[in-house]
Design a protein around this motif. Structure first.
Motif, short mmCIF file in Angstrom:
data_model
loop_
_atom_site.label_atom_id
_atom_site.label_comp_id
_atom_site.label_asym_id
_atom_site.label_seq_id
_atom_site.Cartn_x
_atom_site.Cartn_y
_atom_site.Cartn_z
N TRP A 43 0.82 -1.22 0.00
CA TRP A 43 0.00 0.00 0.00
C TRP A 43 0.85 1.26 0.00
CZ3 TRP A 43 -4.47 -1.00 -1.71
CH2 TRP A 43 -5.01 -2.27 -1.50
N ASP A 44 2.16 1.10 -0.13
CA ASP A 44 3.07 2.24 -0.21
C ASP A 44 2.92 2.91 -1.58
OD1 ASP A 44 5.26 3.98 -0.45
OD2 ASP A 44 6.57 2.67 0.68
N PRO A 45 2.66 4.22 -1.64
CA PRO A 45 2.46 4.88 -2.93
C PRO A 45 3.64 4.77 -3.89
CG PRO A 45 1.68 6.29 -1.17
CD PRO A 45 2.37 5.13 -0.52
N VAL A 46 4.85 4.61 -3.39
CA VAL A 46 6.00 4.56 -4.31
C VAL A 46 6.20 3.18 -4.90
CG1 VAL A 46 7.16 6.40 -3.05
CG2 VAL A 46 7.78 4.03 -2.59
N ASP A 47 5.45 2.18 -4.41
CA ASP A 47 5.69 0.80 -4.82
C ASP A 47 4.88 0.36 -6.03
OD1 ASP A 47 7.50 0.43 -2.83
OD2 ASP A 47 6.19 -0.70 -1.50
N THR A 48 3.95 1.16 -6.49
CA THR A 48 2.96 0.61 -7.39
C THR A 48 2.63 1.53 -8.55
OG1 THR A 48 0.75 -0.40 -7.47
CG2 THR A 48 1.00 1.59 -6.16
N PHE A 49 2.05 0.94 -9.58
CA PHE A 49 1.49 1.64 -10.73
C PHE A 49 0.06 1.18 -10.93
CE2 PHE A 49 2.71 -2.46 -11.89
CZ PHE A 49 1.74 -2.89 -12.77
N LEU A 50 -0.43 0.24 -10.13
CA LEU A 50 -1.66 -0.48 -10.41
C LEU A 50 -2.91 0.35 -10.19
CD1 LEU A 50 -0.75 -3.89 -8.74
CD2 LEU A 50 -0.82 -3.39 -11.19
N VAL A 51 -3.82 0.29 -11.17
CA VAL A 51 -5.11 0.97 -11.03
C VAL A 51 -5.86 0.46 -9.81
CG1 VAL A 51 -7.37 1.28 -12.12
CG2 VAL A 51 -5.30 1.49 -13.49
N GLN A 122 14.38 4.86 -1.61
CA GLN A 122 13.15 4.09 -1.50
C GLN A 122 12.35 4.13 -2.80
OE1 GLN A 122 12.58 2.19 1.08
NE2 GLN A 122 10.64 1.37 0.32
N GLY A 123 12.25 5.31 -3.38
CA GLY A 123 11.52 5.43 -4.63
C GLY A 123 12.16 4.71 -5.78
N SER A 124 13.48 4.57 -5.74
CA SER A 124 14.20 3.90 -6.83
C SER A 124 13.85 2.42 -6.92
CB SER A 124 15.71 4.06 -6.65
OG SER A 124 16.17 3.31 -5.54
N ALA A 162 -1.79 14.46 -8.29
CA ALA A 162 -3.11 14.04 -7.80
C ALA A 162 -3.19 12.54 -7.57
CB ALA A 162 -4.19 14.47 -8.80
N GLY A 163 -2.10 11.79 -7.80
CA GLY A 163 -2.24 10.35 -7.65
C GLY A 163 -0.93 9.61 -7.51
N TYR A 164 -1.06 8.34 -7.19
CA TYR A 164 0.04 7.38 -7.17
C TYR A 164 1.21 7.86 -6.32
CZ TYR A 164 -2.75 4.87 -10.55
OH TYR A 164 -3.77 4.19 -11.15
N GLY A 165 2.42 7.92 -6.90
CA GLY A 165 3.62 8.18 -6.10
C GLY A 165 3.62 9.47 -5.34
N ALA A 166 2.79 10.44 -5.74
CA ALA A 166 2.78 11.76 -5.11
C ALA A 166 1.88 11.84 -3.88
CB ALA A 166 2.36 12.82 -6.13
N MET A 167 1.24 10.74 -3.50
CA MET A 167 0.41 10.78 -2.30
C MET A 167 1.28 11.09 -1.07
SD MET A 167 -2.76 10.09 -3.30
CE MET A 167 -2.27 11.37 -4.45
N PHE A 182 4.89 -0.10 6.90
CA PHE A 182 4.06 0.85 6.15
C PHE A 182 3.44 0.18 4.92
CE2 PHE A 182 3.80 4.55 3.10
CZ PHE A 182 2.74 5.17 3.73
N ASN A 183 4.15 -0.75 4.30
CA ASN A 183 3.61 -1.46 3.13
C ASN A 183 2.26 -2.10 3.41
OD1 ASN A 183 5.89 -0.85 1.67
ND2 ASN A 183 6.82 -2.88 1.86
N THR A 184 2.10 -2.61 4.61
CA THR A 184 0.89 -3.37 4.95
C THR A 184 0.01 -2.69 5.99
OG1 THR A 184 2.18 -4.65 6.54
CG2 THR A 184 1.92 -5.58 4.34
N ASN A 185 0.44 -1.52 6.47
CA ASN A 185 -0.33 -0.76 7.46
C ASN A 185 -0.29 0.73 7.07
OD1 ASN A 185 -0.80 -2.76 10.03
ND2 ASN A 185 1.14 -3.18 9.00
N PRO A 186 -0.95 1.09 5.98
CA PRO A 186 -0.82 2.45 5.45
C PRO A 186 -1.49 3.51 6.32
CG PRO A 186 -2.54 1.27 4.28
CD PRO A 186 -1.87 0.27 5.18
#
Length: 510
Positions: A43-51, A122-124, A162-167, A182-186
């Protein structure tokens, strides 16, 4: 570019909304259960691209800006912003009195932390950083003012915020509990707070009564991860699910929902596109003429009309007609099986040559489409086998590691409605979704348009990119799908988001 007038209008409209929220009655009781076809795994915003990550996380996190179902960009955690120095600096005035779900204050330090984390180590590790590389630094002016300094102007940045990594994420919480936790407890600032997460089962949220946009009308929000479309529709019919998210509902089950008096089918044009991309490194698809032959072997018009029941439109490039950069003059290679056979013969492809098509196993619609495509290929002498994968395996291992068959499904949300967001990720050398191609000419085109503020010139380059991709036959562009939702009629004030990023703070249930 955002104008002062636009900023003032957005700010005033939101301020008016704030008065209305303040006068609203206390939060109502009620639980909404939503079926999502995929657990993103983090659930980490930097980990995903998924809709399907965004479909949930839009209710947990906020960005500096917000774009709702009407696709208009308005203030989010930033009350207003001002573009300075010809777009090379953006100064944000932040909303005061906002707290994260753990009680930690939202302020300029949290914004700075969020973007330094996204652009750092982390973002990399995730797929989001490349969307935000125009940002050179984020400077704190005061507790509620931040300034982004850009390496060069980015005409899509305000939408990306407004979305994804910028949350925006909580610095103290992450420092105290660690990245894995944080990945599993956002924890975010959104309308709903995290309660529990059972991987591949569900994520449960509770209303945030202190949400800056007003307390939600619901008390509970649960997302169940139901990968099988028939199961999701059955649960909707049984009343154990209230909303089924795209792209779950296969075309063949649309009438099941339409004919149920308790249910409603909501279908809206969206940005999601499907293609079969080619492995250009191995086998017969190394040859551009073979790739063109395979494109010409497939009757996409019939697929849209007959298999998809008109719930989609043909595409010539990997974007919808709503995307900035779409060129209505660009036409895909025509359906021409005789020309396809000729090209295959000239390329030395033997009758009965085999190709493998990799697809998402739970995407029933694409599985049906792939079967039809295999039949078309058989008609020109190519034998296609279809290999379904668990979605996360296909997306996180098979494609990025370059382990696909000759053709592989790519479904892309295109949520910025700007071709750059798609094209850079698909075609730039070294990107996660480009395991096979390294093309300096395409790289230069992709890089050159990112900093342009001249819309006409930028659009010209984006269209040139699409034409180059088509000329090199990097994929079979298939169709732009409608976003199809199944909704129980007990759900009130539901507004379908074209990009599947539906906020449920104003929804109620009877």
């Amino acid at each position: 570019m955002t104008t002062p007038k636009t900023i003032r209008t957005a700010f005033l409209s939101l301020a008016m909304a704030g008065v209305a929220f303040a006068a609203a009655p206390a939060m109502a009781e009620g639980k909404l259960t939503v079926s999502s076809p995929q657990d993103p795994g983090s659930w980490d915003p930097v980990d995903t691209f998924l809709v399907n990550w965004a479909a949930v996380a839009t209710n947990i996190f906020d960005g500096l800006t917000y774009r709702g179902p009407d696709l208009k960009l308005v203030p989010g955690l930033a009350e207003s912003w001002e573009e300075l120095d010809e777009g090379k600096r953006i100064r944000f005035k932040l909303r005061q009195g906002v707290t994260f779900h753990d009680g930690e204050p939202f302020n300029a330090a949290a914004v700075k932390f969020t973007f330094e984390r996204l652009l750092g180590e982390q973002g990399s590790k995730g797929p989001q950083r490349s969307n935000y590389t125009a940002i050179e630094s984020v400077e704190v002016i005061d507790d509620y003012t931040v300034e982004m300094k850009l390496k060069s102007p980015d005409p899509v940045l305000l939408t990306k915020l407004a979305g994804y990594g910028a949350m925006i994420v909580p610095p103290k919480y992450i420092a105290e509990h660690g990245e894995d936790h944080f990945n599993t407890n956002p924890v975010g600032t959104g309308a709903f707070k995290f309660v529990s997460y059972a991987p591949k089962v569900d994520i449960k949220l509770a209303a945030n009564p202190d949400y800056w946009g007003g307390a939600p009308k619901l008390s509970e929000l649960e997302y169940r991860f139901i990968t099988e479309p028939a199961t999701a529709v059955a649960e909707l019919q049984a009343g154990r699910v209230d909303v089924v998210l795209p792209p779950t509902i296969p075309i063949g089950m649309i009438d099941v929902i339409r004919n149920d008096p308790k249910l409603e089918l909501v279908s809206v044009p969206g940005p999601t596109v499907d293609a079969l991309r080619f492995n250009t490194r191995d086998g017969i698809t190394k040859d551009v003429n073979v790739r063109k032959a395979l494109i010409m072997a497939v009757d996409r018009k019939t697929i849209v009309e007959q298999i998809l029941a008109g719930q989609a439109t043909e595409i010539a490039s990997f974007q919808s007609a709503l995307s900035f950069g779409d060129d209505p003059a660009l036409k895909p290679l025509p359906y021409d099986p005789e020309a396809a056979k000729k090209l295959l013969t000239e390329a030395g492809v033997q009758e009965g040559a085999s190709v493998q098509i990799d697809v998402r196993g739970n995407d029933q619609t694409m599985n049906e489409v792939a079967q039809v495509i295999a039949s078309y290929l058989q008609m020109v002498g190519v034998t296609a086998s279809i290999k379904p994968y668990e979605t996360n395996v296909l997306l996180n291992d098979i494609i990025p590691q370059g382990k696909t068959g000759a053709m592989f499904q790519q479904k892309w949300g295109g949520w910025t409605f700007d071709y750059d967001n798609t094209a850079y990720a698909m075609y730039h050398s070294g990107e996660k979704w480009n395991p096979y191609e390294s093309d300096s000419e395409l790289d230069k085109l992709l890089e050159s348009q990112r900093s342009l503020t001249d819309r006409a010139e930028r659009e010209r380059i984006l269209r040139e990119i699409a034409a180059t991709v088509a000329d090199r036959a990097l994929e079979i562009p298939l169709y732009n799908s409608n976003a199809i939702y199944g909704v129980n009629k007990r759900v009130k004030d539901f507004v379908a988001a074209p990009d599947n990023r539906t906020k449920f703070d104003t929804v109620s249930v009877e």
